[in-house]
Design a protein around this motif. Structure first.
Motif, PDB file in Angstrom:
ATOM      1  N   GLU A 211       1.504 -16.012  -2.969  1.00  0.00           N
ATOM      2  CA  GLU A 211       0.922 -15.399  -3.676  1.00  0.00           C
ATOM      3  C   GLU A 211       1.197 -14.467  -3.975  1.00  0.00           C
ATOM      4  O   GLU A 211       0.939 -13.654  -5.411  1.00  0.00           O
ATOM      5  CB  GLU A 211      -1.332 -15.864  -3.870  1.00  0.00           C
TER       6      GLU A 211
ATOM      7  N   ARG B 257      -2.080 -10.056  -8.320  1.00  0.00           N
ATOM      8  CA  ARG B 257      -2.750 -10.773  -7.064  1.00  0.00           C
ATOM      9  C   ARG B 257      -4.021 -11.182  -6.973  1.00  0.00           C
ATOM     10  O   ARG B 257      -4.303 -12.629  -7.225  1.00  0.00           O
ATOM     11  CB  ARG B 257      -2.765 -10.559  -6.052  1.00  0.00           C
TER      12      ARG B 257
ATOM     13  N   VAL C  10      -5.738   2.663  -4.104  1.00  0.00           N
ATOM     14  CA  VAL C  10      -5.552   1.315  -4.392  1.00  0.00           C
ATOM     15  C   VAL C  10      -4.906   0.519  -3.020  1.00  0.00           C
ATOM     16  O   VAL C  10      -3.408   0.541  -2.918  1.00  0.00           O
ATOM     17  CB  VAL C  10      -5.046   0.731  -5.761  1.00  0.00           C
ATOM     18  N   LYS C  11      -5.725  -0.618  -2.317  1.00  0.00           N
ATOM     19  CA  LYS C  11      -5.041  -1.658  -1.673  1.00  0.00           C
ATOM     20  C   LYS C  11      -5.456  -2.922  -2.009  1.00  0.00           C
ATOM     21  O   LYS C  11      -6.013  -3.377  -2.877  1.00  0.00           O
ATOM     22  CB  LYS C  11      -5.648  -1.299  -0.182  1.00  0.00           C
ATOM     23  N   ILE C  12      -3.799  -3.856  -1.667  1.00  0.00           N
ATOM     24  CA  ILE C  12      -4.109  -5.151  -1.861  1.00  0.00           C
ATOM     25  C   ILE C  12      -4.955  -5.815  -1.401  1.00  0.00           C
ATOM     26  O   ILE C  12      -5.547  -5.620  -0.113  1.00  0.00           O
ATOM     27  CB  ILE C  12      -2.623  -5.527  -2.322  1.00  0.00           C
ATOM     28  N   GLU C  13      -5.787  -6.281  -2.242  1.00  0.00           N
ATOM     29  CA  GLU C  13      -7.084  -7.324  -1.908  1.00  0.00           C
ATOM     30  C   GLU C  13      -8.629  -6.500  -1.381  1.00  0.00           C
ATOM     31  O   GLU C  13      -8.795  -6.959  -0.473  1.00  0.00           O
ATOM     32  CB  GLU C  13      -6.773  -8.067  -0.620  1.00  0.00           C
TER      33      GLU C  13
ATOM     34  N   ALA D  36       2.921 -12.155  -7.208  1.00  0.00           N
ATOM     35  CA  ALA D  36       2.454 -10.934  -8.088  1.00  0.00           C
ATOM     36  C   ALA D  36       3.258 -10.221  -7.803  1.00  0.00           C
ATOM     37  O   ALA D  36       3.185  -9.154  -9.093  1.00  0.00           O
ATOM     38  CB  ALA D  36       0.811 -10.499  -6.847  1.00  0.00           C
TER      39      ALA D  36
ATOM     40  N   ASP E  88       1.140  -1.191   0.299  1.00  0.00           N
ATOM     41  CA  ASP E  88      -0.241  -0.421   0.058  1.00  0.00           C
ATOM     42  C   ASP E  88       0.930   1.492   0.467  1.00  0.00           C
ATOM     43  O   ASP E  88       0.314   2.224  -0.615  1.00  0.00           O
ATOM     44  CB  ASP E  88      -0.649  -0.237   1.512  1.00  0.00           C
TER      45      ASP E  88
END
Lengths: 336, 674
Positions: free
Chosen positions: A326, B22, B293-296, A330, A300
């Motif tokens: 994972e 991801r 944007v944040k992952i997941e 990525a 982030d």
């Protein structure tokens, strides 16, 4: 990993999968699913289980009927059997108690609640809620048999009509807290949390009541639960306030630092989040979920190289940590 | 200054791209993930023994700065390539400027069955004609290899950067999706692409929503590193003139996945009615959020934004029924319709599913019912899909009627005919036409075993039930999927949906032992399937002209089971050039002699032959084994031959029969598909 074998019964596959996910998360891996009571009974006859968790309401044969069928067999008289439902009315509680249920689980499922129910399964404890109601029912029936109709009706009316909302019990607890009668407030808050498993305020009040009695362990457990609910509902300020309070009484603050890290990350305060995670890592440097959270935070923060370091650390400790693997893949593939 | 803006935005884009990768990885099996990681390498090299190899000395392959990518590192490891080999992978003039994955991959709509659609962007002017042909050969070889070795549908769309810049997507247009889509396709590209290797599109690193002149100004900055970006053009607004053609394309595509098409058509409608607002372009809204944007996090998925906008559209037009339907479609899409299954509830897809279901007040039971879409009765599935088709038609009409000028669909007339006529062949309801099955049954990767069973109904009459059993999916029970009072109508349903395998191994015929048949259905089945399988699949060119009959198959019957020495009626299936199949029958019970009955069948065939003399017309007669070599077949064909040759075929009876024109005449095509 826990070794208990558990049979799960629900004709709603959506709810069934949710239950499986949570039980796996809290460490139960030996799970067998049945979508009908008939299938469940066939499973029980075929192999031994340590516990059954069944939905109360099912289209063909209800969980209550399955419970009766199980209890009819002497062999399974003490097999722990939990019923699940989104709204346990008094009548349902009484009937379940009379049929020999071990415990009731309110849906939607909640990790803490399920953990404590599962831990109680070997203790042969019958929940106070339906013990009390069963007593009232028996008392009413006795009065009826003796011909004392007026008193019987009063008692039975009380059983059927008394208030049953989580808010009602929360208010009782709140009044008792104001009167500093914490021991009396606790069961009321407990009842409120049983009726509404996502009632953050009730969990918080329960924790604070325990704290007032000096029971730090219980206090921390329920306040943490409240903080988790607030975080889940995105009530960041409430979560922050309670987490800081827990820090003052906490014996093991890793989870608190971690939760604070999550909280600050969601607020977008990455520096504060990192500070909290690092405090948690100082106490438990090999806790893979926290390592993962730090890696995720670095993504982030647009610092993929730092993220890689933490995901790799997590994978060194547990090579089967799928999520870390994972995300790491990525990042590697996303390097342009 | 410009350099620093671009460098900062580049970092944001890379993080966003990682979050998309991801999610892509989450839904891939280990085997498919391995394939995904390997494919770019095959485009970068041309080496014997590796998929996609084409024997030539010419350089027509290679990806720009591929050796910097994670895919290259993976390939080195996977194929255990020696260090000294590595120099040869640094190409001086690689042909491919950028490799991108498009569509549902890496979004909430991805499933383990999703195709891999690659955009391979080249500078066409830098590649010779022979090099271009070799590149096409190479990518087709890789596509074939992926399908054979991994059962993975992979498609490479070779695009020219210069043309994309001008919103010309003609190279990608292998399915004639139409020059109708320009800004819409560019918006989809920018909204959904995942960067794999090569150059980053300038669009991704420039500020959102900038004017065309600012865009040109920034693209032409001269501070080095411009060569690492590719100019595929700016996108300020969607051109409303594209929308009608684009919705028509979705109406056509709906036969494969009506839910997906309705979502796409609703998005097009949203654009049509918001085309004056530049801030409505979703890819630009998404780019604005790159910094957040944040992952997941499901809230930053390209489709989350699409869903928001189409819900907004239905609210704006106050279409409550449409709102209800589109919400259901969105939830079904997240569940993987038509092959639905529950996602991991802790994944972004699971979280969005729970969030939307909660907001829209779908309870657990409704969600559970949608999750079990495969267990719905075929009739329920068709009812739902018809609602979706009707809504698609409504959107088409809405845009058509809301256009001030006479709208023109910017498409070649031939392509437009194919699109309209294929849709008509699929959707148009005409008396006697055998309907198509649900999308679930027609889904190509659903292995279904069919039983055609002769059964007695409650009223005592006989019917032919078709029971389907989906082995490859979660429903192993047999479900009634079609029924008819006539055997060949049920078999016709199977053949018109192309369900019968060439070796017939997925169909079983169950007869009632108490019934005697004049013509044995079990032995006729293979002949019927063989006759009609030759007509499928239908090529595009047949839809460029009006429909006309191409073949007929008769099944001779006797309704009086006690008198099995002759036939009293002829059921038939008629197929036309558009692949539509019609069931009807000729009542022969009032004719006394077999010869009269044969004459009537022959004249029916002759009428059809006359209808389109320039085309081939074939016919087939199913009759009992023991009479096949005898009178019936030869009598009919003799009559037909005589009629064709102009000889007078005298009707074999004193009472002259007027040949009853069969329903072919009323099956004349009409194009009003909506």
């Amino acid at each position: 990993m826990k070794k208990e074998t558990i049979l799960l019964v629900d004709d709603n596959t959506f709810a069934l999968k949710e239950l499986v996910n949570i039980l796996k998360y809290i460490g139960y891996k030996e799970l067998t699913n049945a979508e009908t009571a008939d299938d469940a009974f066939a499973f029980v006859k075929a192999r031994p289980f340590n516990c059954i968790i069944s939905a109360l309401e099912m289209e063909k044969i209800s969980g209550m009927d399955l419970l009766k069928k199980i209890r009819d067999n002497e062999k399974y008289s003490s097999l722990p059997f939990f019923l699940t439902d989104s709204a346990f009315t008094k009548e349902k509680i009484i009937r379940a108690g009379l049929a020999g249920v071990t415990g009731l689980i309110v849906t939607p499922y909640d990790k803490e609640n399920l953990t404590s129910k599962m831990e109680s399964m070997s203790k042969d404890v019958i929940e106070p809620a339906f013990v009390e109601e069963s007593k009232n029912l028996s008392k009413g029936m006795d009065l009826l048999e003796k011909g004392n109709y007026k008193d019987a009706i009063d008692v039975l009316d009380e059983v059927v009509n008394s208030e049953e909302t989580a808010e009602y019990y929360y208010n009782i607890g709140y009044i008792k807290t104001l009167e500093e009668k914490y021991s009396e407030a606790i069961p009321a808050f407990q009842k409120a949390t049983q009726l509404d498993a996502l009632f953050g305020k009730a969990f918080e009040a329960l924790g604070r009541a325990y704290s007032a009695l000096g029971e730090k362990g219980e206090a921390e457990k329920y306040m943490q639960k409240a903080a988790d609910i607030y975080l889940e509902k995105n009530k960041i300020e409430d979560a922050e306030s309670i987490l800081n309070d827990i820090l003052e009484i906490s014996t093991d603050s890793v989870n608190i630092y971690n939760s604070l890290g999550v909280l600050y990350r969601r607020k977008g305060d990455f520096k504060a989040a990192l500070k909290q995670y690092k405090k948690a890592l100082k106490i438990h440097p090999e806790e893979i979920y926290i390592l993962y959270n730090v890696g995720r935070l670095y993504i982030d923060m647009n610092e993929p190289d730092n993220a890689i370091e933490y995901f790799e650390k997590a994978l060194l400790i547990d090579a089967d940590f799928v999520e870390a693997r994972e995300v790491l893949d990525a990042i590697m593939l996303g390097s342009i | 200054m410009k350099k620093s803006i671009i460098a900062k935005n580049r970092n944001l884009f890379v993080s966003y791209n990682i979050s998309r990768l991801r999610e892509l990885i989450r839904y891939l099996s280990e085997e498919k993930f391995d394939l995904f990681q390997t494919i770019p390498f095959f485009l970068h090299i041309n080496m014997p023994g590796y998929p996609g190899y084409v024997e030539t000395e010419e350089i027509f392959y290679g990806i720009y700065k591929f050796t910097n990518s994670g895919f290259y590192k993976y390939a080195l490891k996977k194929f255990a390539l020696e260090h000294e080999d590595q120099n040869k992978f640094d190409l001086d003039s690689p042909i491919i400027q950028g490799l991108y994955l498009m569509g549902s991959a890496g979004t909430l709509t991805q499933s383990d069955k999703s195709d891999f659609d690659y955009w391979v962007i080249i500078e066409r002017k830098d590649l010779s004609e022979s090099g271009f042909r070799l590149l096409i050969e190479k990518v087709r070889n890789i596509e074939k290899w992926c399908n054979e070795e991994y059962q993975q549908e992979v498609t490479f769309f070779i695009m020219d950067a210069g043309k994309i810049k001008e919103n010309d997507f003609s190279v990608v247009d292998s399915e004639s999706s139409g020059s109708a889509q320009k800004t819409l396709l560019k918006e989809e590209f920018y909204r959904t692409f995942i960067m794999l290797a090569g150059k980053i599109p300038f669009w991704a690193v420039l500020p959102s929503g900038i004017s065309d002149s600012d865009y040109i100004d920034l693209v032409n900055f001269d501070e080095g590193e411009t060569q690492n970006y590719i100019d595929t053009g700016n996108l300020v607004a969607i051109d409303p003139n594209e929308c009608l053609g684009a919705v028509l394309w979705q109406v056509y595509k709906a036969r494969n996945d009506p839910v997906k098409s309705l979502i796409k058509a609703s998005l097009i409608a949203y654009y049509f009615f918001n085309s004056l607002q530049e801030e409505s372009v979703i890819c630009n809204i998404l780019k604005d959020k790159f910094s957040e944007v944040k992952i997941e996090d499901h809230l930053f998925d390209p489709y989350t934004l699409v869903f928001e906008k189409i819900i907004q559209f239905y609210k704006e037009i106050d279409d409550l029924a449409g709102l209800k339907l589109i919400r259901k479609c969105i939830l079904l899409r997240l569940l993987g319709y038509p092959l639905t299954s529950l996602p991991d509830l802790s994944s972004p897809k699971g979280k969005l599913l729970i969030q939307l279901a909660g907001e829209w007040r779908f309870d657990l039971d409704s969600l559970d019912s949608m999750k079990k879409f495969h267990t719905w009765y075929e009739e329920e599935k068709l009812d739902f899909e018809n609602l979706v088709f009707d809504k698609l038609s409504y959107i088409y009409e809405l845009i058509l009627r809301s256009s001030d000028d006479l709208v023109k669909i910017n498409m070649k007339e031939d392509d437009l005919s194919v699109l309209v006529n294929r849709t008509a062949a699929f959707r148009q309801k005409i008396d006697g036409k055998i309907a198509y099955a649900s999308t679930f049954l027609r889904k190509k990767n659903t292995e279904i075993f069919f039983t055609v069973k002769e059964s007695v109904t409650e009223s005592g009459s006989y019917e032919w039930q078709v029971l389907g059993e989906a082995f490859s999916y979660q429903c192993s029970a047999k479900h009634l999927v079609y029924k008819s009072h006539e055997f060949i109508e049920s078999v016709g349903w199977l053949v018109s949906n192309q369900f019968v395998k060439n070796d017939y191994s997925n169909v079983q015929i169950e007869l009632d032992e108490n019934v005697n048949h004049f013509t044995n259905p079990a032995t006729s089945f293979q002949s019927i399937a063989d006759f009609f399988n030759d007509f499928f699949p239908r090529p595009d060119h047949v839809y460029r002209s009006t429909r006309g009959s191409e073949g007929i198959l008769f099944f001779l019957k006797n309704e009086k089971f006690s008198e099995l020495n002759s036939f009293s009626s002829a059921d038939y299936l008629l197929i036309n050039s558009w692949g539509e199949l019609y069931f009807d029958y000729i009542d022969l019970s009032l004719l006394e002699s077999v010869a009269q009955k044969c004459y009537k069948i022959a004249i029916t065939i002759f009428h059809l032959l006359q209808e389109r003399p320039e085309y081939n017309f074939t016919y087939y007669i199913c009759c009992p084994e023991n009479v096949k070599d005898q009178s019936i077949l030869s009598v009919i064909s003799n009559f037909v031959d005589k009629m064709i040759n102009g000889a007078e075929a005298t009707e074999p009876d004193a009472i002259k029969q007027t040949a009853v024109p069969i329903s072919v005449k009323k099956h004349k095509p009409f194009l009003d598909i909506l």
